[in-house]
Design a protein around this motif. Structure first.
Motif, PDB file in Angstrom:
ATOM      1  N   THR A   1       0.848  -1.188   0.000  1.00 15.88           N
ATOM      2  CA  THR A   1       0.000   0.000   0.000  1.00 15.88           C
ATOM      3  C   THR A   1       0.885   1.240   0.000  1.00 15.88           C
ATOM      4  OG1 THR A   1      -1.686  -1.200   1.254  1.00 15.88           O
ATOM      5  CG2 THR A   1      -1.881   1.201   1.181  1.00 15.88           C
ATOM      6  N   PRO A   2       0.852   2.007  -1.074  1.00 12.63           N
ATOM      7  CA  PRO A   2       1.659   3.227  -1.129  1.00 12.63           C
ATOM      8  C   PRO A   2       1.077   4.302  -0.215  1.00 12.63           C
ATOM      9  CG  PRO A   2       0.331   3.011  -3.110  1.00 12.63           C
ATOM     10  CD  PRO A   2       0.099   1.771  -2.301  1.00 12.63           C
ATOM     11  N   ASN A   3       1.925   5.228   0.189  1.00  6.97           N
ATOM     12  CA  ASN A   3       1.453   6.364   0.977  1.00  6.97           C
ATOM     13  C   ASN A   3       0.761   7.395   0.091  1.00  6.97           C
ATOM     14  OD1 ASN A   3       4.396   5.668   2.491  1.00  6.97           O
ATOM     15  ND2 ASN A   3       2.557   5.711   3.748  1.00  6.97           N
ATOM     16  N   HIS A   4       1.308   7.622  -1.098  1.00  7.55           N
ATOM     17  CA  HIS A   4       0.726   8.567  -2.059  1.00  7.55           C
ATOM     18  C   HIS A   4       0.853   7.992  -3.458  1.00  7.55           C
ATOM     19  CE1 HIS A   4       2.154  11.785   0.932  1.00  7.55           C
ATOM     20  NE2 HIS A   4       0.877  11.616   1.101  1.00  7.55           N
ATOM     21  N   VAL A   5      -0.042   8.400  -4.324  1.00  2.37           N
ATOM     22  CA  VAL A   5       0.047   8.099  -5.739  1.00  2.37           C
ATOM     23  C   VAL A   5      -0.214   9.419  -6.461  1.00  2.37           C
ATOM     24  CG1 VAL A   5      -0.882   6.776  -7.667  1.00  2.37           C
ATOM     25  CG2 VAL A   5      -0.804   5.745  -5.385  1.00  2.37           C
ATOM     26  N   VAL A   6       0.718   9.799  -7.334  1.00  2.00           N
ATOM     27  CA  VAL A   6       0.564  11.064  -8.059  1.00  2.00           C
ATOM     28  C   VAL A   6       0.700  10.830  -9.552  1.00  2.00           C
ATOM     29  CG1 VAL A   6       1.389  12.512  -6.155  1.00  2.00           C
ATOM     30  CG2 VAL A   6       3.016  11.678  -7.842  1.00  2.00           C
ATOM     31  N   SER A   7      -0.039  11.634 -10.297  1.00  2.00           N
ATOM     32  CA  SER A   7       0.078  11.641 -11.745  1.00  2.00           C
ATOM     33  C   SER A   7       1.122  12.693 -12.088  1.00  2.00           C
ATOM     34  CB  SER A   7      -1.275  11.985 -12.368  1.00  2.00           C
ATOM     35  OG  SER A   7      -1.160  12.043 -13.770  1.00  2.00           O
ATOM     36  N   ARG A   8       2.199  12.272 -12.739  1.00  2.00           N
ATOM     37  CA  ARG A   8       3.289  13.191 -13.055  1.00  2.00           C
ATOM     38  C   ARG A   8       2.972  13.976 -14.320  1.00  2.00           C
ATOM     39  NH1 ARG A   8       8.448   9.422 -12.744  1.00  2.00           N
ATOM     40  NH2 ARG A   8       9.562  11.384 -12.578  1.00  2.00           N
ATOM     41  N   THR A   9       3.741  15.036 -14.539  1.00  2.00           N
ATOM     42  CA  THR A   9       3.484  15.911 -15.695  1.00  2.00           C
ATOM     43  C   THR A   9       3.686  15.195 -17.026  1.00  2.00           C
ATOM     44  OG1 THR A   9       5.752  16.735 -15.549  1.00  2.00           O
ATOM     45  CG2 THR A   9       4.036  18.033 -14.455  1.00  2.00           C
TER      46      THR A   9
ATOM     47  N   ALA B   1       3.457   7.984 -10.326  1.00  2.00           N
ATOM     48  CA  ALA B   1       4.483   7.739  -9.316  1.00  2.00           C
ATOM     49  C   ALA B   1       3.808   7.220  -8.053  1.00  2.00           C
ATOM     50  CB  ALA B   1       5.263   9.011  -9.010  1.00  2.00           C
ATOM     51  N   VAL B   2       4.244   6.064  -7.628  1.00  2.00           N
ATOM     52  CA  VAL B   2       3.774   5.462  -6.387  1.00  2.00           C
ATOM     53  C   VAL B   2       4.822   5.824  -5.339  1.00  2.00           C
ATOM     54  CG1 VAL B   2       3.330   3.268  -5.240  1.00  2.00           C
ATOM     55  CG2 VAL B   2       2.602   3.600  -7.600  1.00  2.00           C
ATOM     56  N   ARG B   3       4.382   6.428  -4.233  1.00  2.00           N
ATOM     57  CA  ARG B   3       5.337   6.964  -3.264  1.00  2.00           C
ATOM     58  C   ARG B   3       5.280   6.277  -1.912  1.00  2.00           C
ATOM     59  NH1 ARG B   3       5.033  13.522  -4.219  1.00  2.00           N
ATOM     60  NH2 ARG B   3       6.236  13.508  -6.146  1.00  2.00           N
ATOM     61  N   ARG B   4       6.483   6.119  -1.365  1.00  2.00           N
ATOM     62  CA  ARG B   4       6.644   5.699   0.024  1.00  2.00           C
ATOM     63  C   ARG B   4       7.196   6.904   0.773  1.00  2.00           C
ATOM     64  NH1 ARG B   4       9.843   0.312   0.960  1.00  2.00           N
ATOM     65  NH2 ARG B   4       8.715   0.443   2.893  1.00  2.00           N
ATOM     66  N   VAL B   5       6.581   7.248   1.869  1.00  2.00           N
ATOM     67  CA  VAL B   5       7.024   8.387   2.668  1.00  2.00           C
ATOM     68  C   VAL B   5       7.710   7.863   3.917  1.00  2.00           C
ATOM     69  CG1 VAL B   5       6.305  10.446   3.939  1.00  2.00           C
ATOM     70  CG2 VAL B   5       5.142   9.818   1.810  1.00  2.00           C
ATOM     71  N   LYS B   6       8.932   8.354   4.139  1.00  2.00           N
ATOM     72  CA  LYS B   6       9.708   7.957   5.312  1.00  2.00           C
ATOM     73  C   LYS B   6      10.142   9.206   6.064  1.00  2.00           C
ATOM     74  CE  LYS B   6      11.393   3.571   3.709  1.00  2.00           C
ATOM     75  NZ  LYS B   6      12.572   2.719   3.720  1.00  2.00           N
ATOM     76  N   THR B   7      10.285   9.080   7.362  1.00  2.00           N
ATOM     77  CA  THR B   7      10.626  10.251   8.152  1.00  2.00           C
ATOM     78  C   THR B   7      12.106  10.591   8.100  1.00  2.00           C
ATOM     79  OG1 THR B   7      10.862   8.881  10.117  1.00  2.00           O
ATOM     80  CG2 THR B   7       8.723   9.977   9.770  1.00  2.00           C
TER      81      THR B   7
ATOM     82  N   ALA C   1       3.458  -1.597  -8.926  1.00  2.00           N
ATOM     83  CA  ALA C   1       3.068  -0.321  -9.542  1.00  2.00           C
ATOM     84  C   ALA C   1       2.947  -0.468 -11.048  1.00  2.00           C
ATOM     85  CB  ALA C   1       4.082   0.763  -9.188  1.00  2.00           C
ATOM     86  N   ARG C   2       3.905  -1.152 -11.662  1.00  2.00           N
ATOM     87  CA  ARG C   2       3.844  -1.338 -13.113  1.00  2.00           C
ATOM     88  C   ARG C   2       2.687  -2.232 -13.517  1.00  2.00           C
ATOM     89  NH1 ARG C   2      10.262  -1.747 -14.787  1.00  2.00           N
ATOM     90  NH2 ARG C   2      10.690   0.481 -14.487  1.00  2.00           N
ATOM     91  N   ASP C   3       2.393  -3.209 -12.679  1.00  2.00           N
ATOM     92  CA  ASP C   3       1.264  -4.086 -12.959  1.00  2.00           C
ATOM     93  C   ASP C   3      -0.050  -3.306 -12.903  1.00  2.00           C
ATOM     94  OD1 ASP C   3       0.364  -6.774 -13.538  1.00  2.00           O
ATOM     95  OD2 ASP C   3      -0.437  -6.839 -11.497  1.00  2.00           O
ATOM     96  N   ALA C   4      -0.138  -2.371 -11.956  1.00  2.00           N
ATOM     97  CA  ALA C   4      -1.376  -1.608 -11.778  1.00  2.00           C
ATOM     98  C   ALA C   4      -1.490  -0.412 -12.718  1.00  2.00           C
ATOM     99  CB  ALA C   4      -1.480  -1.127 -10.334  1.00  2.00           C
ATOM    100  N   TYR C   5      -0.360   0.284 -12.979  1.00  2.00           N
ATOM    101  CA  TYR C   5      -0.415   1.552 -13.708  1.00  2.00           C
ATOM    102  C   TYR C   5       0.326   1.551 -15.049  1.00  2.00           C
ATOM    103  CZ  TYR C   5      -2.160   3.293  -9.248  1.00  2.00           C
ATOM    104  OH  TYR C   5      -2.892   3.489  -8.112  1.00  2.00           O
ATOM    105  N   GLY C   6       0.888   0.414 -15.431  1.00  2.00           N
ATOM    106  CA  GLY C   6       1.572   0.340 -16.717  1.00  2.00           C
ATOM    107  C   GLY C   6       3.084   0.431 -16.586  1.00  2.00           C
ATOM    108  N   PRO C   7       3.790   0.144 -17.684  1.00  2.00           N
ATOM    109  CA  PRO C   7       5.253   0.043 -17.648  1.00  2.00           C
ATOM    110  C   PRO C   7       5.987   1.351 -17.376  1.00  2.00           C
ATOM    111  CG  PRO C   7       4.439  -0.166 -19.901  1.00  2.00           C
ATOM    112  CD  PRO C   7       3.244  -0.145 -19.004  1.00  2.00           C
ATOM    113  N   SER C   8       5.309   2.488 -17.491  1.00  2.00           N
ATOM    114  CA  SER C   8       5.990   3.761 -17.223  1.00  2.00           C
ATOM    115  C   SER C   8       5.876   4.189 -15.762  1.00  2.00           C
ATOM    116  CB  SER C   8       5.430   4.863 -18.128  1.00  2.00           C
ATOM    117  OG  SER C   8       4.059   5.083 -17.832  1.00  2.00           O
ATOM    118  N   ALA C   9       5.173   3.412 -14.950  1.00  2.00           N
ATOM    119  CA  ALA C   9       5.033   3.753 -13.529  1.00  2.00           C
ATOM    120  C   ALA C   9       6.387   3.682 -12.833  1.00  2.00           C
ATOM    121  CB  ALA C   9       4.042   2.804 -12.855  1.00  2.00           C
ATOM    122  N   VAL C  10       6.562   4.560 -11.861  1.00  2.00           N
ATOM    123  CA  VAL C  10       7.793   4.584 -11.080  1.00  2.00           C
ATOM    124  C   VAL C  10       7.446   4.556  -9.602  1.00  2.00           C
ATOM    125  CG1 VAL C  10       9.117   5.853 -12.820  1.00  2.00           C
ATOM    126  CG2 VAL C  10       7.922   7.107 -11.021  1.00  2.00           C
TER     127      VAL C  10
END
Length: 163
Positions: free
Chosen positions: A45-53, A58-64, A84-93
């Motif tokens: 489970t990612p902390n954030h998911v953002v659509s890049r420009t 981008a699937v994000r993990r947030v660490k302190t 992430a690539r399985d869910a959002y395609g091969p360009s996901a990071v």
């Protein structure tokens, strides 16, 4: 508490930085991502998911803390990237956000490393299922181990762990 104002100031700085990492980006609802490894499945489970420009996700993990020198060499980022690539395609990071270090970095994993780590992950899943990790009690490690009350043979059914 005598340090309350210092703790509050640090907390506000960390939250402000976190909010700034999401500025001008379209946030997508983070959802659990599941990927199959043979008969086993791992859900992250990612902390954030953002659509890049550029249109990628981008699937994000947030660490302190700050980024460790070998942070992206573990299987956890490999599983995140494959899911992430399985869910959002091969360009996901996958991006790691480090609040104290004030960095957002792409988990750069080569295709060769990704392939090798996929194999290692499948082998690890098979080893876990077969009980290849016998208990190794230790007075220092055991009290803080998340598996303290599950130590020993695994029962039939799902094994749930959060990455």
């Amino acid at each position: 508490h005598p340090y309350a104002s210092d703790y509050r100031r640090l907390a506000v700085e960390l939250v402000d930085y976190l909010v700034s990492t999401r500025a001008n980006q379209k946030l997508l609802p983070p959802k659990p991502l599941t990927i199959a490894f043979g008969d086993s499945r791992i859900t992250v489970t990612p902390n954030h998911v953002v659509s890049r420009t550029d249109g990628s996700v981008a699937v994000r993990r947030v660490k302190t803390g700050k980024r460790g020198s070998d942070e992206f060499k573990g299987l956890d980022y490999t599983v995140f990237l494959l899911a992430a690539r399985d869910a959002y395609g091969p360009s996901a990071v996958v991006e790691a956000v480090h609040l104290t270090g004030r960095t957002v970095e792409v988990a750069d994993i080569t295709d060769r490393s990704l392939s090798g780590r996929r194999t290692k992950t499948m082998e690890a899943m098979q080893a876990i299922r077969s009980g290849a990790f016998p208990p190794d009690p230790d007075d220092r490690r055991c009290p803080v181990c998340p598996h303290l009350f599950l130590c020993g043979a695994l029962p039939d059914g799902k094994i749930l762990a959060e990455i």
